[in-house]
Design a protein around this motif. Structure first.
Motif, short mmCIF file in Angstrom:
data_model
loop_
_atom_site.label_atom_id
_atom_site.label_comp_id
_atom_site.label_asym_id
_atom_site.label_seq_id
_atom_site.Cartn_x
_atom_site.Cartn_y
_atom_site.Cartn_z
N MET A 134 -21.00 28.99 21.64
CA MET A 134 -21.13 28.07 20.52
C MET A 134 -21.71 28.78 19.30
SD MET A 134 -20.81 24.94 19.47
CE MET A 134 -21.52 23.36 19.37
N LYS A 135 -22.71 29.60 19.50
CA LYS A 135 -23.33 30.29 18.36
C LYS A 135 -22.33 31.18 17.64
CE LYS A 135 -28.05 31.35 18.61
NZ LYS A 135 -29.11 32.20 19.11
N LEU A 136 -21.51 31.91 18.40
CA LEU A 136 -20.56 32.83 17.80
C LEU A 136 -19.51 32.07 17.00
CD1 LEU A 136 -19.56 35.68 17.38
CD2 LEU A 136 -18.28 35.49 19.51
N THR A 137 -19.01 30.99 17.55
CA THR A 137 -18.02 30.17 16.85
C THR A 137 -18.60 29.63 15.55
OG1 THR A 137 -17.10 29.52 18.98
CG2 THR A 137 -16.48 28.19 17.08
N GLN A 138 -19.83 29.17 15.60
CA GLN A 138 -20.48 28.65 14.40
C GLN A 138 -20.66 29.75 13.38
OE1 GLN A 138 -23.63 25.73 14.94
NE2 GLN A 138 -24.94 27.00 13.67
N LEU A 139 -21.09 30.92 13.81
CA LEU A 139 -21.29 32.05 12.90
C LEU A 139 -19.98 32.46 12.24
CD1 LEU A 139 -23.02 34.32 11.70
CD2 LEU A 139 -22.50 35.65 13.74
N VAL B 211 -22.93 23.64 10.84
CA VAL B 211 -23.46 23.40 12.17
C VAL B 211 -22.38 22.72 13.00
CG1 VAL B 211 -25.23 22.21 13.53
CG2 VAL B 211 -25.81 23.16 11.29
N LEU B 212 -21.99 23.35 14.09
CA LEU B 212 -21.01 22.77 15.00
C LEU B 212 -21.74 22.04 16.12
CD1 LEU B 212 -18.45 25.72 15.33
CD2 LEU B 212 -18.39 23.77 13.76
N ASP B 213 -21.29 20.83 16.41
CA ASP B 213 -21.92 20.02 17.46
C ASP B 213 -20.82 19.36 18.29
OD1 ASP B 213 -23.67 18.63 19.05
OD2 ASP B 213 -24.33 17.25 17.50
N ALA B 214 -20.31 20.08 19.26
CA ALA B 214 -19.22 19.59 20.10
C ALA B 214 -19.71 18.51 21.05
CB ALA B 214 -18.60 20.74 20.88
N GLU B 215 -19.09 17.35 20.97
CA GLU B 215 -19.38 16.22 21.86
C GLU B 215 -20.86 15.86 21.90
OE1 GLU B 215 -17.59 16.77 25.70
OE2 GLU B 215 -15.61 17.09 24.85
N ASP B 216 -21.51 15.92 20.75
CA ASP B 216 -22.94 15.58 20.62
C ASP B 216 -23.85 16.42 21.52
OD1 ASP B 216 -22.73 13.69 18.60
OD2 ASP B 216 -22.35 12.05 20.01
N TYR B 217 -23.47 17.66 21.78
CA TYR B 217 -24.26 18.54 22.64
C TYR B 217 -25.69 18.68 22.13
CZ TYR B 217 -26.24 22.68 24.75
OH TYR B 217 -27.10 23.54 25.39
N ARG B 218 -25.86 18.92 20.85
CA ARG B 218 -27.20 19.14 20.29
C ARG B 218 -28.10 17.92 20.49
NH1 ARG B 218 -27.78 23.63 16.70
NH2 ARG B 218 -25.81 24.74 16.49
N MET C 256 -36.85 30.27 25.64
CA MET C 256 -35.84 29.47 24.95
C MET C 256 -35.84 29.81 23.47
SD MET C 256 -37.68 25.69 25.03
CE MET C 256 -37.67 25.61 26.79
N PRO C 257 -34.76 29.47 22.78
CA PRO C 257 -34.68 29.76 21.34
C PRO C 257 -35.71 28.97 20.54
CG PRO C 257 -32.54 29.00 22.20
CD PRO C 257 -33.55 28.87 23.29
N SER C 258 -36.01 29.44 19.36
CA SER C 258 -37.06 28.83 18.53
C SER C 258 -36.77 27.37 18.21
CB SER C 258 -37.25 29.61 17.24
OG SER C 258 -36.05 29.61 16.48
N PHE C 259 -35.52 27.00 17.96
CA PHE C 259 -35.24 25.60 17.61
C PHE C 259 -35.50 24.67 18.78
CE2 PHE C 259 -31.11 26.97 19.17
CZ PHE C 259 -30.64 25.86 19.88
#
Length: 97
Positions: A1-6, A23-30, A60-63
């Motif tokens: 997902m990160k690469l696609t968004q970038l 910001v990509l959010d496929a199927e409300d994943y975020r 885990m990532p900062s966000f």
């Protein structure tokens, strides 16, 4: 997902003077991930209080760490902080004494 968004962001900003954030959010994943992190934070905070011991989460990532810090910010019975170095930075939930 990160690469696609970038890649999408790079293409969108290729010939622009002003930078666009995409910001990509496929199927409300975020949103689903945020809800599961909040539930995890609340369960682990209860565990820290009950056992009177610090609870360490996985790296885990900062966000994601920020979501947990924010979810527990009003709980006066616990404290949260991050430890370690990126990309292995993790969150610690401990009871206040």
């Amino acid at each position: 997902m990160k690469l696609t968004q970038l890649l999408t962001q790079l293409i969108a900003n290729r010939y622009k003077n002003q930078f666009l954030t995409i910001v990509l959010d496929a199927e409300d994943y975020r949103k689903r991930r945020e809800n599961s992190l909040i539930q995890l934070a609340e369960r682990l905070a209860e565990k820290a209080i009950y056992t009177n011991k610090a609870v360490t989460l996985e790296a885990m990532p900062s966000f994601e760490r920020k979501i947990i810090h924010s979810a527990l910010a009003r709980n006066k019975k616990i404290q949260t902080h991050s430890e370690g170095e990126e990309p292995n930075r993790y969150l610690v939930i401990k009871p206040t004494n």
